[in-house]
Design a protein around this motif. Structure first.
Motif, short mmCIF file in Angstrom:
data_model
loop_
_atom_site.label_atom_id
_atom_site.label_comp_id
_atom_site.label_asym_id
_atom_site.label_seq_id
_atom_site.Cartn_x
_atom_site.Cartn_y
_atom_site.Cartn_z
N UNK A 99 0.66 -1.35 0.26
CA UNK A 99 0.14 0.10 -0.01
C UNK A 99 0.74 1.76 -0.14
N UNK A 100 1.87 1.44 0.95
CA UNK A 100 2.70 2.40 1.04
C UNK A 100 4.12 2.18 -0.05
N UNK A 101 4.19 1.61 -0.92
CA UNK A 101 5.37 0.97 -1.86
C UNK A 101 6.04 2.37 -3.15
N UNK A 102 5.24 3.68 -2.63
CA UNK A 102 5.44 5.19 -2.72
C UNK A 102 6.11 5.53 -1.61
N UNK A 103 6.72 5.36 -0.28
CA UNK A 103 7.53 5.41 0.74
C UNK A 103 8.71 5.09 0.31
N UNK A 104 9.02 3.75 -0.27
CA UNK A 104 9.91 3.51 -0.51
C UNK A 104 11.22 3.50 -1.53
N UNK A 105 11.98 3.11 -2.51
CA UNK A 105 12.83 3.14 -3.22
C UNK A 105 12.60 2.80 -3.94
N UNK A 106 11.96 1.61 -4.53
CA UNK A 106 12.21 0.89 -5.92
C UNK A 106 11.00 1.63 -7.10
N UNK A 107 11.78 0.45 -7.60
CA UNK A 107 11.06 1.04 -8.81
C UNK A 107 10.57 0.12 -9.92
N UNK A 108 10.15 0.10 -9.74
CA UNK A 108 8.73 -1.02 -9.97
C UNK A 108 7.74 -1.34 -9.28
N UNK A 109 6.23 -1.73 -9.39
CA UNK A 109 5.03 -2.04 -9.19
C UNK A 109 5.58 -2.99 -8.39
N UNK A 110 5.02 -2.83 -7.06
CA UNK A 110 5.27 -4.41 -6.10
C UNK A 110 3.35 -4.95 -5.27
N UNK A 111 3.28 -6.45 -5.67
CA UNK A 111 2.08 -6.23 -5.20
C UNK A 111 2.62 -7.80 -4.38
N UNK A 120 3.14 -15.03 -3.18
CA UNK A 120 3.75 -14.13 -3.96
C UNK A 120 4.29 -12.92 -3.73
N UNK A 121 5.07 -12.41 -2.89
CA UNK A 121 5.21 -11.13 -3.11
C UNK A 121 6.21 -10.65 -4.76
N UNK A 122 5.87 -9.98 -5.47
CA UNK A 122 5.74 -9.62 -7.18
C UNK A 122 6.79 -8.67 -7.19
N UNK A 123 7.60 -8.17 -7.59
CA UNK A 123 8.04 -6.36 -7.99
C UNK A 123 8.29 -6.72 -9.28
N UNK A 124 7.45 -5.68 -10.23
CA UNK A 124 7.10 -5.57 -11.43
C UNK A 124 8.20 -4.56 -11.87
N UNK A 125 9.69 -4.53 -12.26
CA UNK A 125 10.03 -3.76 -12.34
C UNK A 125 9.90 -2.54 -13.64
N UNK A 126 9.67 -1.19 -13.22
CA UNK A 126 9.73 -0.35 -14.74
C UNK A 126 10.95 -0.48 -15.54
N UNK A 127 10.78 -0.05 -16.66
CA UNK A 127 11.70 -0.01 -17.35
C UNK A 127 12.28 0.86 -17.14
N UNK A 128 13.97 0.34 -17.51
CA UNK A 128 15.20 0.63 -17.28
C UNK A 128 16.05 0.35 -18.34
N UNK A 129 16.97 1.58 -18.38
CA UNK A 129 18.10 1.29 -19.22
C UNK A 129 18.89 0.05 -19.18
N UNK A 130 19.55 -0.18 -19.99
CA UNK A 130 20.57 -1.58 -19.70
C UNK A 130 21.21 -1.24 -19.09
N UNK A 131 21.77 -0.42 -18.73
CA UNK A 131 23.04 0.46 -18.29
C UNK A 131 23.30 0.20 -16.79
#
Length: 335
Positions: A99-111, A120-131
């Motif tokens: 619920x409060x994942x926006x208060x973390x440092x994640x670059x993705x969607x937590x569900x 299952x705790x799932x983290x779907x990363x947002x599009x990120x540069x390959x580097x």
């Protein structure tokens, strides 16, 4: 785009400078000064990503994200830490984290996806540069587990996962991952995932306190509302700056909207209200990149087409002609 604590960026700078990397020139390009970074300060996620895209490769270490994540502890999450620790059960704690994942440092969607015997705790990363993709995925997953482990230590729990998924090819350092997660790790998966037994998730937490939990929840709600307030800069410019981070493959509007923590419909509407569509912004970014690439006479039109995300050179040539009224070859001759 919502704001986030600047602590993660400051920690990254500290570790890099411990390794002898001068971060000041990169920070200066983004209007930041190392000695003036306030630990209580906040930064837009897209601006932070732009800085990290330049900084992280300077580590020249495939396990740099892994090391960074292990530095993410209880102190860096403010009232969210106390809200998690006063949960009734481990499962409720994970629900609060989602619920409060926006208060973390994640670059993705937590569900959180409950099943008959496991969750299952799932983290779907947002599009990120390959580097920086693997570095940031490592940082986010390791940081999340480090937070959970520190809470477990404080409360005397043991929530070892049954299995962990990671969305990148198996690295040479695979054994390090299994040692850290204390579970089998599968690589090349569609997203990040940790599978946990429901009987473990149902464990009551000894720190549960309803009154304290309500107090910390109010603090988190207030912090979330403030960080999600409108940023003064225009969304189209921030989207363009985000797209400039990519080469080869550019995210679609749905994936870009996820990066900006917005439903796609709202994302498109706000861009339209500002007088620019997502496609026009993407075309503008591609055009500027194309001009830069064409100025380099060693690059062929075929190579440039690939760098701009076109599967066929003909598609790039048609697009460039539509943008400028001339073919890439003719434009190159005018330089």
């Amino acid at each position: 785009m919502p704001l986030r604590s600047i602590l993660a960026l400051m920690s990254t700078v500290d570790v890099l400078e411990e390794r002898g990397v001068d971060c000041a020139p990169v920070l200066a390009r983004h209007g930041l000064e190392p000695e003036r970074l306030d630990p209580n300060g906040e930064i837009e996620r897209d601006r932070e990503l732009a800085v990290l895209t330049e900084l992280l490769p300077l580590a020249r270490d495939p396990l740099f994200g892994f090391e960074m994540g292990k530095r993410f502890g209880l102190a860096g999450y403010g009232p969210l830490t106390m809200l998690l620790m006063t949960s009734r059960t481990a499962f409720q704690g994970f629900q609060i984290g989602v619920r409060y994942q926006a208060l973390t440092y994640l670059y993705g969607k937590l569900s959180l996806v409950p099943g008959e015997d496991t969750t299952k705790l799932i983290l779907e990363p947002v599009p990120l540069p390959d580097s920086v993709r693997r570095i940031l995925i490592d940082r986010d997953m390791t940081g999340t587990f480090n937070l959970v482990n520190e809470i477990q230590t404080q409360l005397g729990l043991n929530l070892a996962p049954l299995e962990v998924w990671l969305p990148f090819p198996e690295p040479a350092e695979a054994s390090i991952y299994e040692d850290f997660y204390r579970a089998p790790v599968k690589f090349d998966q569609p997203w990040c995932q940790a599978t946990i037994r429901n009987q473990d998730m149902a464990q009551p937490l000894p720190g549960y306190n309803r009154t304290a939990q309500e107090m910390y929840q109010n603090q988190c709600d207030a912090l979330l509302a403030r960080r999600q307030a409108e940023a003064p800069e225009g969304l189209p410019d921030r989207v363009a700056a985000y797209l400039e981070l990519f080469i080869g493959e550019f995210p679609g509007a749905d994936r870009a909207a996820a990066t900006f923590d917005m439903p796609e419909r709202s994302f498109r509407r706000r861009l339209g209200d500002a007088g620019r569509s997502y496609q026009k912004i993407l075309d503008g970014v591609r055009l500027e990149k194309a001009r830069g690439y064409l100025a380099d006479s060693s690059r062929s039109v075929e190579e440039i087409a690939g760098l701009l995300g076109y599967s066929e050179p003909a598609a790039f040539i048609r697009a460039f002609e539509r943008w400028t009224g001339q073919t890439p070859s003719r434009y190159r001759k005018t330089l």
